[in-house]
Design an enzyme around this catalytic site. Structure first.
Site, short mmCIF file in Angstrom:
data_model
loop_
_atom_site.label_atom_id
_atom_site.label_comp_id
_atom_site.label_asym_id
_atom_site.label_seq_id
_atom_site.Cartn_x
_atom_site.Cartn_y
_atom_site.Cartn_z
N SER A 1 -57.66 -28.31 118.30
CA SER A 1 -59.10 -27.71 118.21
C SER A 1 -60.03 -28.48 119.04
CB SER A 1 -59.64 -28.06 116.65
OG SER A 1 -58.94 -27.11 115.86
N1 SAH Z 1 -56.26 -29.13 112.73
C1 SAH Z 1 -55.37 -29.15 113.84
C2 SAH Z 1 -55.60 -27.72 114.68
C3 SAH Z 1 -54.34 -27.19 114.76
S1 SAH Z 1 -54.01 -25.51 115.08
C4 SAH Z 1 -55.99 -30.29 114.84
O1 SAH Z 1 -56.70 -30.96 114.68
O2 SAH Z 1 -54.97 -30.33 115.79
C5 SAH Z 1 -53.74 -24.34 113.68
C6 SAH Z 1 -52.37 -24.97 112.78
O3 SAH Z 1 -52.36 -24.34 111.71
C7 SAH Z 1 -51.10 -24.81 113.80
O4 SAH Z 1 -50.39 -26.14 113.64
C8 SAH Z 1 -50.35 -23.93 112.78
O5 SAH Z 1 -48.95 -23.95 112.82
C9 SAH Z 1 -50.83 -24.00 111.33
N2 SAH Z 1 -50.91 -23.07 110.47
C10 SAH Z 1 -50.81 -21.67 110.44
N3 SAH Z 1 -50.72 -21.07 109.22
C11 SAH Z 1 -50.39 -21.80 108.53
C12 SAH Z 1 -50.41 -21.87 107.21
N4 SAH Z 1 -50.02 -20.84 106.56
N5 SAH Z 1 -49.86 -23.12 106.58
C13 SAH Z 1 -50.12 -24.27 107.11
N6 SAH Z 1 -50.27 -24.53 108.34
C14 SAH Z 1 -50.69 -23.15 108.98
#
Ligand code: SAH
Length: 217
Positions: A67
């Protein structure tokens, strides 16, 4: 945290990043301090270090992104949790947001649906001195056996507010979740004001990768 891969140059770049986030309106000192401590460049491939301290989202593989620091700051601020309180993060991704929350003194439970990302974060964060609890699973279901949580932070765009997560908030707890279809979501804060009563506020538009159902190997 002391890490030989975190040099004075990186610390200087982070200081400028934090100044930029302040200018964009974040005044929460605990959040700013945490962002100035977490070595974001270690969450990205070493060939992309020049992007680590720009205020931008960045691809981390498996079609996912780390993010934007400003977005991490906004969500961390909106959670309004105190030291030692429990937060569930949906979407571990690179683990950067989880590290920022741990740095703020929060007990973090983080869940990821993509196995590769889960395994990578689970190995990397402890090496940097961050010890959230990692889970591989579907964040739509949350972690009922570890709740209720003081806060829930969803870091993927949710088409609608997941019911199972609402029930895992303690009364008085808040969920920070970007809600909307496809490429554009509204940052939404849901507060559980009583057993069956929730209050909703919105805080502007953001862009997240979509929250998906189930798990992926
Ligand atoms: N918090 C992260 C941002 C990641 S982007 C950081 O700081 O890097 C969003 C993430 O959510 C992705 O890795 C994706 O695989 C995950 N995601 C999407 N749907 C999800 C779900 N139902 N359960 C768990 N993770 C999920």
């Amino acid at each position: 945290m002391v890490d030989s891969r975190d040099t004075l140059r990186h610390q200087g770049m982070r200081k400028r990043l934090v100044e930029g986030i302040k200018i964009k309106g974040i005044r929460n000192q605990r959040v700013l301090d945490a962002i100035s401590k977490v070595p974001r460049h270690l969450f990205m491939d070493s060939s992309f270090i020049q992007f680590a301290y720009k205020d931008q989202a960045f691809p981390i593989g498996s079609g996912q992104t780390i993010s934007q620091p400003y977005t991490v700051a906004v969500q961390s601020h909106l959670l309004q949790v105190e030291l030692n309180e429990k937060v569930l993060e949906v979407g571990t991704g690179s683990g950067y947001q989880a590290a920022v929350l741990v740095e703020m003194g929060i007990k973090v439970f983080t869940i990821e649906r993509q196995r590769e990302l889960y395994l990578k974060a689970q190995q990397m964060l402890p090496e940097m001195g961050y010890f959230p609890k990692f889970f591989y699973g579907d964040g739509y279901k949350g972690l009922p056996t570890y709740g209720p949580f003081d806060g829930i932070i969803v870091t993927a765009g949710a088409p609608a507010i997941p019911k199972d997560l609402l029930s895992q908030l303690r009364i008085g707890g808040r969920m920070v979740i970007p809600v909307g279809q496809s490429q554009k979501q509204t940052m939404t804060v849901i507060t559980r004001v009583a057993e069956d009563d929730y209050k909703k506020e919105t805080h502007g538009t953001f862009v997240f990768v979509p929250m998906l159902k189930g798990t992926e190997k």
